[in-house]
Structures are given as structure tokens and as C-alpha cells.
Design an enzyme around this catalytic site. Sequence first.
Site, PDB file in Angstrom:
ATOM      1  N   TYR A  57       4.207  -9.124  10.291  1.00 34.52           N
ATOM      2  CA  TYR A  57       3.535 -10.176   9.519  1.00 34.52           C
ATOM      3  C   TYR A  57       2.258 -10.592  10.226  1.00 34.52           C
ATOM      4  O   TYR A  57       2.279 -10.847  11.418  1.00 34.52           O
ATOM      5  CB  TYR A  57       4.443 -11.406   9.374  1.00 34.52           C
ATOM      6  CG  TYR A  57       4.728 -11.691   7.923  1.00 34.52           C
ATOM      7  CD1 TYR A  57       3.693 -12.088   7.065  1.00 34.52           C
ATOM      8  CD2 TYR A  57       6.003 -11.556   7.394  1.00 34.52           C
ATOM      9  CE1 TYR A  57       3.932 -12.321   5.726  1.00 34.52           C
ATOM     10  CE2 TYR A  57       6.243 -11.787   6.056  1.00 34.52           C
ATOM     11  CZ  TYR A  57       5.206 -12.176   5.220  1.00 34.52           C
ATOM     12  OH  TYR A  57       5.446 -12.399   3.897  1.00 34.52           O
ATOM     13  N   GLU A  59      -0.442 -12.853   8.714  1.00 32.24           N
ATOM     14  CA  GLU A  59      -1.288 -13.732   7.892  1.00 32.24           C
ATOM     15  C   GLU A  59      -2.463 -14.242   8.709  1.00 32.24           C
ATOM     16  O   GLU A  59      -2.302 -14.639   9.862  1.00 32.24           O
ATOM     17  CB  GLU A  59      -0.460 -14.923   7.386  1.00 32.24           C
ATOM     18  CG  GLU A  59       0.434 -14.558   6.217  1.00 32.24           C
ATOM     19  CD  GLU A  59       1.402 -15.668   5.880  1.00 32.24           C
ATOM     20  OE1 GLU A  59       1.506 -16.030   4.702  1.00 32.24           O
ATOM     21  OE2 GLU A  59       2.046 -16.166   6.808  1.00 32.24           O
ATOM     22  N   ASP A 203     -18.502  -2.832  -8.593  1.00 31.43           N
ATOM     23  CA  ASP A 203     -17.134  -2.343  -8.368  1.00 31.43           C
ATOM     24  C   ASP A 203     -17.208  -0.821  -8.213  1.00 31.43           C
ATOM     25  O   ASP A 203     -17.444  -0.094  -9.172  1.00 31.43           O
ATOM     26  CB  ASP A 203     -16.281  -2.745  -9.577  1.00 31.43           C
ATOM     27  CG  ASP A 203     -14.830  -2.282  -9.458  1.00 31.43           C
ATOM     28  OD1 ASP A 203     -14.536  -1.423  -8.600  1.00 31.43           O
ATOM     29  OD2 ASP A 203     -14.006  -2.771 -10.245  1.00 31.43           O
ATOM     30  N   THR A 229     -11.737   0.547  -4.153  1.00 25.82           N
ATOM     31  CA  THR A 229     -10.389   0.989  -3.782  1.00 25.82           C
ATOM     32  C   THR A 229     -10.516   2.126  -2.775  1.00 25.82           C
ATOM     33  O   THR A 229     -11.533   2.818  -2.727  1.00 25.82           O
ATOM     34  CB  THR A 229      -9.586   1.544  -4.985  1.00 25.82           C
ATOM     35  OG1 THR A 229     -10.191   2.773  -5.416  1.00 25.82           O
ATOM     36  CG2 THR A 229      -9.542   0.567  -6.148  1.00 25.82           C
ATOM     37  N   LYS A 232      -9.024   6.427  -4.493  1.00 27.69           N
ATOM     38  CA  LYS A 232      -9.618   7.342  -5.465  1.00 27.69           C
ATOM     39  C   LYS A 232     -10.486   8.379  -4.735  1.00 27.69           C
ATOM     40  O   LYS A 232      -9.967   9.114  -3.929  1.00 27.69           O
ATOM     41  CB  LYS A 232     -10.342   6.539  -6.542  1.00 27.69           C
ATOM     42  CG  LYS A 232      -9.354   5.608  -7.287  1.00 27.69           C
ATOM     43  CD  LYS A 232      -9.975   4.781  -8.391  1.00 27.69           C
ATOM     44  CE  LYS A 232      -8.949   3.805  -8.953  1.00 27.69           C
ATOM     45  NZ  LYS A 232      -9.512   2.929 -10.000  1.00 27.69           N
ATOM     46  N   ARG A 238      -3.408   3.769  -1.288  1.00 24.25           N
ATOM     47  CA  ARG A 238      -3.583   2.862  -2.401  1.00 24.25           C
ATOM     48  C   ARG A 238      -3.968   1.483  -1.846  1.00 24.25           C
ATOM     49  O   ARG A 238      -3.191   0.886  -1.101  1.00 24.25           O
ATOM     50  CB  ARG A 238      -2.225   2.800  -3.098  1.00 24.25           C
ATOM     51  CG  ARG A 238      -2.156   2.495  -4.529  1.00 24.25           C
ATOM     52  CD  ARG A 238      -0.885   3.103  -5.108  1.00 24.25           C
ATOM     53  NE  ARG A 238      -1.166   4.481  -5.453  1.00 24.25           N
ATOM     54  CZ  ARG A 238      -1.999   4.836  -6.428  1.00 24.25           C
ATOM     55  NH1 ARG A 238      -2.588   3.938  -7.183  1.00 24.25           N
ATOM     56  NH2 ARG A 238      -2.253   6.106  -6.657  1.00 24.25           N
TER      57      ARG A 238
HETATM   58  C1  LIG Z   1      -9.112   1.719 -10.474  1.00 21.54           C
HETATM   59  C2  LIG Z   1     -10.061   0.602 -10.690  1.00 21.54           C
HETATM   60  C3  LIG Z   1      -9.764  -0.700 -10.287  1.00 21.54           C
HETATM   61  C4  LIG Z   1      -8.382  -1.171  -9.896  1.00 21.54           C
HETATM   62  O1  LIG Z   1      -7.778  -0.594  -8.877  1.00 21.54           O
HETATM   63  P1  LIG Z   1      -6.190  -0.759  -8.675  1.00 21.54           P
HETATM   64  O2  LIG Z   1      -6.037  -0.370  -7.238  1.00 21.54           O
HETATM   65  O3  LIG Z   1      -5.530   0.145  -9.652  1.00 21.54           O
HETATM   66  O4  LIG Z   1      -5.838  -2.196  -8.919  1.00 21.54           O
HETATM   67  C5  LIG Z   1     -10.767  -1.665 -10.372  1.00 21.54           C
HETATM   68  N1  LIG Z   1     -11.977  -1.359 -10.863  1.00 21.54           N
HETATM   69  C6  LIG Z   1     -12.272  -0.122 -11.308  1.00 21.54           C
HETATM   70  C7  LIG Z   1     -13.645   0.144 -11.833  1.00 21.54           C
HETATM   71  C8  LIG Z   1     -11.324   0.898 -11.249  1.00 21.54           C
HETATM   72  O5  LIG Z   1     -11.620   2.105 -11.729  1.00 21.54           O
END
Ligand SMILES: *Cc1c(COP(=O)(O)O)cnc(C)c1O
Length: 419
Positions: A57, A59, A203, A229, A232, A238
Amino acid sequence: MKSALTRDALRSTDPELFDLVEREHRRQASTIDLIASENHVSRAVREALGSLLTDKYAEGYPGRRYYSGCDVVDEIESLAISRAKTLFGADHVNVQPHSGSQANFAAYLALIPSGATILAMDLSHGGHLTHGAAVSFSGKLFRAATYGVDRKTGVIDYEHVRSLASHQRPSLIIAGASSYPRIIDFSIFSEIARDVGALLMVDIAHIGGLIVGGVHPSPVPYADVVTGTTQKTLRGPRGGFILSREAYAAKIDSAVFPGSQGGPLMHSIAAKAVSFLEAQQPSFKEYARAIVANARIVAEVFLDEGLRVVSGGTDNHLVLVDLANLGITGREAQDALERAGIAANRNKVPYDTRSAMIAGGLRVGTPAITTRGFSADEVRLVARCICEVLREPTSELARDRVHRAVLEMCERHPIPGDD
Ligand SMILES: *Cc1c(COP(=O)(O)O)cnc(C)c1O
């Protein structure tokens, strides 16, 4: 003492679960994965994820934790942060968001009050649920205005964004998408945001790996905040992260913890650190270049074979196909491909009239097959196989022929960890 890394206790403790994991292992090994948001992580990333760091933990933030015993995890999180700073050239980095959606939630919490207006890309034009869709927290907590792509070109209509911004007066403009095949011009977005007094959030969930690999321009010089993220194109675990200018550092950190999360997932943060190190290697630049080269091959084959490719091609890791002229839906296409061992997802195309469950398009991405080392000729073959299935979605003969070719290629290119 033995190594802290897990071996094969799962098989004896929980054979039922072990078998399920093995089934998924076989599925991945024998499937050509063209889901644009998926990838195969390295064995090193998987080991960090499966480590005993999950027990701790922590935090708070490095040097400012609520529990004792955080010296080691402090070093781990600091390592992840410093690697990400170097990788993206960002002033400030937060590596604690559990996912991309959590990163976006925290970014909104830090930047704008509830009820504020956001301007983002429409979901059906390639945007993401968390960019103001009615079913998402983002559409419930904020007033969302949306922009889209030009009907003819399939490219973001920047003039339309500009005029929407001046009429809607958003507090926050969001750039970034989940199914947009072209380069996004962050400098125009920042100019528009400046002109209307809005903040700019970008994003990069999908294109993070392309940015650090040098094949897509970086939003860092233009945006107030960047969310992303690691799972990807970045090919990590993840999870999410937030980059920001120093001015927003304290607000971002407190919006993540205690604003919207509890204890950070230290095993995941460790795995993020590993993936950031991997992304710093020269080989990652080659990987990013190959992702785009492979996506271009897919687009060329599709165009040659008479498929309708949204925007007429691609600059990044994905190709979006409008299936209207083939007389099948996205759902039928996805199911027929799955029966032949190919994973690709149905997707709405711009101006689609079908629901997201059916959809009129198909999204095809190259990050995972590029990780597996598919050659240009093999990528061409994969694209031809897709065309064959889409032309005759109910033919067992076509399906079997394609499936054999798929299994041969999968055999030649094991997933990481099986090689
Ligand atoms: C995949 C994605 C997310 C969210 O990611 P998660 O890890 O699935 O919550 C946010 N914004 C965009 C543009 C995405 O393609």
C-alpha cells in the site's frame, strides 16, 4: 532466498483458473490480433506485473506516503516518473492512474468545475467515451459539445472546430481519438484554445507509442495537460498516465490521489517503468516506424481491392474501413473474421447511422502484428485474407483457406514469451 518472481504456483493452487489462462494463451498465440488498442507486452513487463509489488500500500507520492515501508516503492515510482519525463519531454508526470479513463477523470477534476463546457471529438467520428459521451461520467458531469471530420475528406474539420469553439466557449478543448487514422495537428488546436481562452487537453491513449517512436508529432509543447494509456502502442501494462506543465502539477496530483483514487497499483507502476525503458531503446523507434509502414500496406491492399478506406489511407497505426459498399455490417465482418482466426473490431464510421453494437465499419490496427514481427509480405497477405473474408463472409471454403494461412503465420511469429 528464492527470487521474488512468481513461477508456477497457479497450476497447483487453482487448476481451473490456470486452465483458463492457458486457453487464453492458446487463443492469443493462434489469433492474428488487429485490434488497434491491443498489443503483446514483453516478458519483462509481464514479470513486473506479476510481482509481489501488488502487496504494498502506498497512498500518496514518493517521499510523502501515509504508510511505512515505502522506501523501495518510492524508488520504483520515481524511476517510472523520471523515465516518462525523459521519454515525453514533459515537466510533470503522474503515473498512478489505474487506466486511461481514470487519467481523463482526474484531468477534468483538476482543470474544470462540474457543469463546465468541454469541446471534444464526437464518439462516432473517432472520439472516446470519456470525451463527453452521454453514457459516460464525462457526459453526465460536463456539457459536451462535439466536433467531427469532414464528410468528404474524413479529416478533422479544423475550421469547424474553430467556429464551434468561438460559439460554445468551452473551458476545455480535447484533442485525441480512438479511431482516427490521420495525424492530429496539435498546433492548430492550441491556437484555437488560446483564442477562446480554453485549456487544451490532448488524449494520446492510442498514439503514445507512435509519439515516443518519433512517427507522430508530440502534443507536449502545445497542451496544458496530456493523458494517455500504457497498454496500447506504448506496449506496456494496462494503465494510465498524465503529463502536464509545472503549473498544473499540484492540481493533477491531488486530483489523482486523493481526488479520485486510493492506493496506487505498484506492480503496474513498476511494469510501466519497464515499458518506458523499452520505449527509450533505438529498437522502439524501428518498431513505431514499422507499425505505420504496416498500416499503410493494409490501406493500400484494401484500396486496390476496392474497399472504402475512411480518409483514403492512414498516417498512423490503424485503418478504418467503411463496409457500406460490401453490403455487410461491422458486426458481421467482425464475426466472420473471428471464425477465420483474425481479431478486428466493428467500429462506427463518420456519419454512420447504425448503433455501435452493429456499426457500419471495421477498425484494423497493426501494433500487435508488428510486435510479432510480421514481414511486409505477410502483412499484405493478412490484408488480402481480410478482403477474402469480407467478400464471402458466409463461405466455409474461404474461411478455412484463410484460417490455414493465419495459423501458419502465427506459428512463424510466436507471441512474446513463447519465442
Ligand atoms: C483507450 C482510450 C482511453 C481509455 O483507456 P482505458 O485504459 O480503456 O480506460 C481513453 N482515451 C482514448 C482516446 C482511448 O482510445
